[in-house]
Design a protein around this motif. Structure first.
Motif, PDB file in Angstrom:
ATOM      1  N   SER A 131      30.830-104.192  51.563  1.00 43.06           N
ATOM      2  CA  SER A 131      31.933-104.288  52.527  1.00 43.06           C
ATOM      3  C   SER A 131      32.829-103.060  52.488  1.00 43.06           C
ATOM      4  CB  SER A 131      32.753-105.560  52.277  1.00 43.06           C
ATOM      5  OG  SER A 131      33.310-105.550  50.972  1.00 43.06           O
ATOM      6  N   GLU A 132      33.092-102.527  51.302  1.00 48.28           N
ATOM      7  CA  GLU A 132      33.991-101.370  51.212  1.00 48.28           C
ATOM      8  C   GLU A 132      33.298-100.078  51.641  1.00 48.28           C
ATOM      9  OE1 GLU A 132      37.122-102.100  50.967  1.00 48.28           O
ATOM     10  OE2 GLU A 132      36.313-104.124  50.763  1.00 48.28           O
ATOM     11  N   VAL A 133      32.024 -99.924  51.294  1.00 53.01           N
ATOM     12  CA  VAL A 133      31.287 -98.744  51.750  1.00 53.01           C
ATOM     13  C   VAL A 133      31.180 -98.762  53.273  1.00 53.01           C
ATOM     14  CG1 VAL A 133      29.036 -97.577  51.746  1.00 53.01           C
ATOM     15  CG2 VAL A 133      30.004 -98.423  49.600  1.00 53.01           C
ATOM     16  N   SER A 134      30.912 -99.929  53.847  1.00 53.80           N
ATOM     17  CA  SER A 134      30.831-100.048  55.310  1.00 53.80           C
ATOM     18  C   SER A 134      32.152 -99.670  55.962  1.00 53.80           C
ATOM     19  CB  SER A 134      30.456-101.482  55.706  1.00 53.80           C
ATOM     20  OG  SER A 134      29.144-101.788  55.335  1.00 53.80           O
ATOM     21  N   ALA A 135      33.257-100.179  55.420  1.00 51.17           N
ATOM     22  CA  ALA A 135      34.570 -99.902  55.999  1.00 51.17           C
ATOM     23  C   ALA A 135      34.887 -98.412  55.972  1.00 51.17           C
ATOM     24  CB  ALA A 135      35.643-100.692  55.249  1.00 51.17           C
ATOM     25  N   VAL A 136      34.661 -97.769  54.828  1.00 49.09           N
ATOM     26  CA  VAL A 136      34.973 -96.340  54.702  1.00 49.09           C
ATOM     27  C   VAL A 136      34.038 -95.503  55.569  1.00 49.09           C
ATOM     28  CG1 VAL A 136      35.102 -94.396  53.094  1.00 49.09           C
ATOM     29  CG2 VAL A 136      35.960 -96.630  52.396  1.00 49.09           C
ATOM     30  N   THR A 137      32.763 -95.896  55.643  1.00 47.17           N
ATOM     31  CA  THR A 137      31.802 -95.150  56.466  1.00 47.17           C
ATOM     32  C   THR A 137      32.156 -95.245  57.946  1.00 47.17           C
ATOM     33  OG1 THR A 137      30.046 -95.576  54.839  1.00 47.17           O
ATOM     34  CG2 THR A 137      29.361 -94.872  57.036  1.00 47.17           C
ATOM     35  N   ILE A 138      32.548 -96.425  58.399  1.00 47.67           N
ATOM     36  CA  ILE A 138      32.968 -96.579  59.799  1.00 47.67           C
ATOM     37  C   ILE A 138      34.190 -95.708  60.087  1.00 47.67           C
ATOM     38  CG2 ILE A 138      33.964 -98.216  61.457  1.00 47.67           C
ATOM     39  CD1 ILE A 138      32.077-100.338  60.235  1.00 47.67           C
ATOM     40  N   MET A 139      35.067 -95.581  59.101  1.00 52.63           N
ATOM     41  CA  MET A 139      36.230 -94.713  59.265  1.00 52.63           C
ATOM     42  C   MET A 139      35.786 -93.254  59.440  1.00 52.63           C
ATOM     43  SD  MET A 139      39.555 -94.385  56.758  1.00 52.63           S
ATOM     44  CE  MET A 139      38.632 -93.613  55.422  1.00 52.63           C
ATOM     45  N   PHE A 140      34.830 -92.823  58.640  1.00 52.76           N
ATOM     46  CA  PHE A 140      34.308 -91.457  58.767  1.00 52.76           C
ATOM     47  C   PHE A 140      33.592 -91.253  60.111  1.00 52.76           C
ATOM     48  CE2 PHE A 140      34.300 -91.080  53.943  1.00 52.76           C
ATOM     49  CZ  PHE A 140      35.329 -90.162  53.924  1.00 52.76           C
ATOM     50  N   GLY A 190      43.198-111.905  38.980  1.00 51.73           N
ATOM     51  CA  GLY A 190      42.606-110.873  39.820  1.00 51.73           C
ATOM     52  C   GLY A 190      42.907-111.068  41.292  1.00 51.73           C
ATOM     53  N   ARG A 191      43.740-112.058  41.611  1.00 49.83           N
ATOM     54  CA  ARG A 191      44.069-112.317  43.013  1.00 49.83           C
ATOM     55  C   ARG A 191      44.772-111.114  43.655  1.00 49.83           C
ATOM     56  NH1 ARG A 191      45.112-116.867  46.461  1.00 49.83           N
ATOM     57  NH2 ARG A 191      46.604-116.287  48.081  1.00 49.83           N
ATOM     58  N   SER A 192      45.672-110.468  42.919  1.00 49.69           N
ATOM     59  CA  SER A 192      46.389-109.310  43.454  1.00 49.69           C
ATOM     60  C   SER A 192      45.419-108.180  43.790  1.00 49.69           C
ATOM     61  CB  SER A 192      47.433-108.807  42.459  1.00 49.69           C
ATOM     62  OG  SER A 192      48.415-109.790  42.238  1.00 49.69           O
ATOM     63  N   PHE A 193      44.427-107.970  42.911  1.00 50.11           N
ATOM     64  CA  PHE A 193      43.416-106.942  43.169  1.00 50.11           C
ATOM     65  C   PHE A 193      42.609-107.308  44.412  1.00 50.11           C
ATOM     66  CE2 PHE A 193      38.998-105.521  42.673  1.00 50.11           C
ATOM     67  CZ  PHE A 193      39.190-104.145  42.586  1.00 50.11           C
ATOM     68  N   SER A 194      42.182-108.562  44.477  1.00 52.55           N
ATOM     69  CA  SER A 194      41.406-109.032  45.626  1.00 52.55           C
ATOM     70  C   SER A 194      42.204-108.891  46.915  1.00 52.55           C
ATOM     71  CB  SER A 194      41.007-110.502  45.414  1.00 52.55           C
ATOM     72  OG  SER A 194      40.275-110.990  46.508  1.00 52.55           O
ATOM     73  N   PHE A 195      43.477-109.259  46.887  1.00 55.09           N
ATOM     74  CA  PHE A 195      44.332-109.150  48.066  1.00 55.09           C
ATOM     75  C   PHE A 195      44.520-107.684  48.466  1.00 55.09           C
ATOM     76  CE2 PHE A 195      48.350-108.994  50.356  1.00 55.09           C
ATOM     77  CZ  PHE A 195      48.217-110.062  51.242  1.00 55.09           C
ATOM     78  N   GLY A 196      44.718-106.834  47.464  1.00 52.01           N
ATOM     79  CA  GLY A 196      44.929-105.413  47.741  1.00 52.01           C
ATOM     80  C   GLY A 196      43.730-104.756  48.393  1.00 52.01           C
ATOM     81  N   VAL A 197      42.522-105.115  47.924  1.00 58.80           N
ATOM     82  CA  VAL A 197      41.301-104.514  48.466  1.00 58.80           C
ATOM     83  C   VAL A 197      40.909-105.148  49.788  1.00 58.80           C
ATOM     84  CG1 VAL A 197      38.823-104.171  48.080  1.00 58.80           C
ATOM     85  CG2 VAL A 197      40.432-103.835  46.199  1.00 58.80           C
ATOM     86  N   MET A 198      40.757-106.470  49.784  1.00 59.41           N
ATOM     87  CA  MET A 198      40.187-107.156  50.944  1.00 59.41           C
ATOM     88  C   MET A 198      41.150-107.324  52.116  1.00 59.41           C
ATOM     89  SD  MET A 198      37.941-110.094  49.084  1.00 59.41           S
ATOM     90  CE  MET A 198      36.851-109.697  47.730  1.00 59.41           C
ATOM     91  N   ILE A 199      42.428-107.379  51.832  1.00 61.95           N
ATOM     92  CA  ILE A 199      43.399-107.574  52.916  1.00 61.95           C
ATOM     93  C   ILE A 199      44.130-106.267  53.239  1.00 61.95           C
ATOM     94  CG2 ILE A 199      45.402-108.875  53.706  1.00 61.95           C
ATOM     95  CD1 ILE A 199      42.889-110.594  53.334  1.00 61.95           C
ATOM     96  N   ILE A 200      44.833-105.707  52.266  1.00 61.39           N
ATOM     97  CA  ILE A 200      45.676-104.541  52.549  1.00 61.39           C
ATOM     98  C   ILE A 200      44.834-103.303  52.879  1.00 61.39           C
ATOM     99  CG2 ILE A 200      47.393-102.957  51.605  1.00 61.39           C
ATOM    100  CD1 ILE A 200      48.544-105.318  50.031  1.00 61.39           C
ATOM    101  N   PHE A 201      43.913-102.930  51.973  1.00 63.50           N
ATOM    102  CA  PHE A 201      43.121-101.716  52.215  1.00 63.50           C
ATOM    103  C   PHE A 201      42.280-101.854  53.485  1.00 63.50           C
ATOM    104  CE2 PHE A 201      39.109 -99.373  51.763  1.00 63.50           C
ATOM    105  CZ  PHE A 201      39.612 -98.090  51.754  1.00 63.50           C
ATOM    106  N   ASN A 202      41.592-102.985  53.628  1.00 65.39           N
ATOM    107  CA  ASN A 202      40.744-103.161  54.813  1.00 65.39           C
ATOM    108  C   ASN A 202      41.559-103.224  56.097  1.00 65.39           C
ATOM    109  OD1 ASN A 202      38.412-103.090  53.308  1.00 65.39           O
ATOM    110  ND2 ASN A 202      38.187-105.298  53.181  1.00 65.39           N
ATOM    111  N   PHE A 203      42.780-103.734  56.027  1.00 64.81           N
ATOM    112  CA  PHE A 203      43.643-103.747  57.209  1.00 64.81           C
ATOM    113  C   PHE A 203      44.046-102.326  57.593  1.00 64.81           C
ATOM    114  CE2 PHE A 203      47.912-103.896  59.146  1.00 64.81           C
ATOM    115  CZ  PHE A 203      47.601-104.617  60.297  1.00 64.81           C
ATOM    116  N   ILE A 204      44.365-101.506  56.587  1.00 70.02           N
ATOM    117  CA  ILE A 204      44.720-100.105  56.862  1.00 70.02           C
ATOM    118  C   ILE A 204      43.546 -99.387  57.514  1.00 70.02           C
ATOM    119  CG2 ILE A 204      45.262 -97.884  55.767  1.00 70.02           C
ATOM    120  CD1 ILE A 204      46.877 -99.517  53.665  1.00 70.02           C
ATOM    121  N   VAL A 205      42.334 -99.602  56.985  1.00 64.84           N
ATOM    122  CA  VAL A 205      41.139 -98.989  57.562  1.00 64.84           C
ATOM    123  C   VAL A 205      40.933 -99.482  58.994  1.00 64.84           C
ATOM    124  CG1 VAL A 205      38.614 -98.840  57.410  1.00 64.84           C
ATOM    125  CG2 VAL A 205      40.000 -98.594  55.350  1.00 64.84           C
ATOM    126  N   PHE A 206      41.137-100.796  59.214  1.00 62.28           N
ATOM    127  CA  PHE A 206      40.978-101.372  60.552  1.00 62.28           C
ATOM    128  C   PHE A 206      41.942-100.727  61.546  1.00 62.28           C
ATOM    129  CE2 PHE A 206      42.645-104.377  63.685  1.00 62.28           C
ATOM    130  CZ  PHE A 206      41.497-104.638  64.419  1.00 62.28           C
TER     131      PHE A 206
END
Length: 198
Positions: A78-87, A157-173
């Protein structure tokens, strides 16, 4: 299957154009999505194997190596896909908005960008497995092996999960959405200029 076909098609049929930056990005995206396909296959297989008796083996499944590997693959994909789509968005924006500029993705820079995408995705997925965070048991929280931070359930690990899956992915979106809007405007302006020169 679709991603495997796309990778084979680009490697065999479009061999001459595989060094094109856009094709490198698409191949990278296909590989990341193929990894998600493997994850879904593992979860689907577990569903078939444990159907009708999952309540008796849920703890065993969630702590199994298969579940850990599946969760790891899901997060990497999911993270590689998100960053690649950004590129890809950046690449298309530059190509359409500044067609004569020398500053654009070429073979080497596209490979570096894809390498960064994979290193970034692997790093994020590895963080919950490191000794300081291993007590989270990050990939053992749910039956789908990925702790989604969209429920009220608290887990380590909820904060880490929230930071990656919600915050980071929202910024990429948001970045991709703005980029696509700018690409649409560039295409529209170019077509209008073409109409006026006829």
């Amino acid at each position: 299957t679709g991603n495997m076909f796309c990778l084979v098609f680009r490697a065999v049929v479009q061999r001459k154009s595989t060094k094109n930056a856009f094709n490198i990005f698409v191949s990278c995206l296909c590989l990341a999505d193929l990894l998600m396909g493997v994850y879904v296959t593992v979860i689907g297989s577990a569903d078939l194997v444990f159907r009708g008796r999952y309540l008796h083996v849920d703890a065993t499944w969630m702590k199994s190596a298969a579940c850990q590997a599946a969760g790891f693959m899901s997060l990497v994909s999911s993270e590689v896909s998100a960053v690649t789509i950004m590129f890809i968005t950046v690449d298309r924006f530059i190509a359409l908005s500044f067609p004569f500029t020398r500053f654009r993705f070429r073979t080497r820079s596209a490979l570096v960008a894809c390498g960064f995408s994979w290193l970034f995705g692997l790093a994020l997925a590895t963080v919950p497995l490191l000794p300081p965070t291993a007590h989270w048991q990050f990939y053992s929280q749910t039956g789908i092996c990925v702790p989604l931070p969209i429920t009220r359930k608290e887990f380590q690990g909820r904060s880490f999960s929230f930071g990656v899956m919600i915050i980071f992915n929202f910024i990429v979106f948001v970045f991709v959405a703005i980029g696509q809007a700018l690409i649409y405007r560039a295409v529209r302006n170019n077509s209008m200029m073409g109409d006026t020169t006829r």
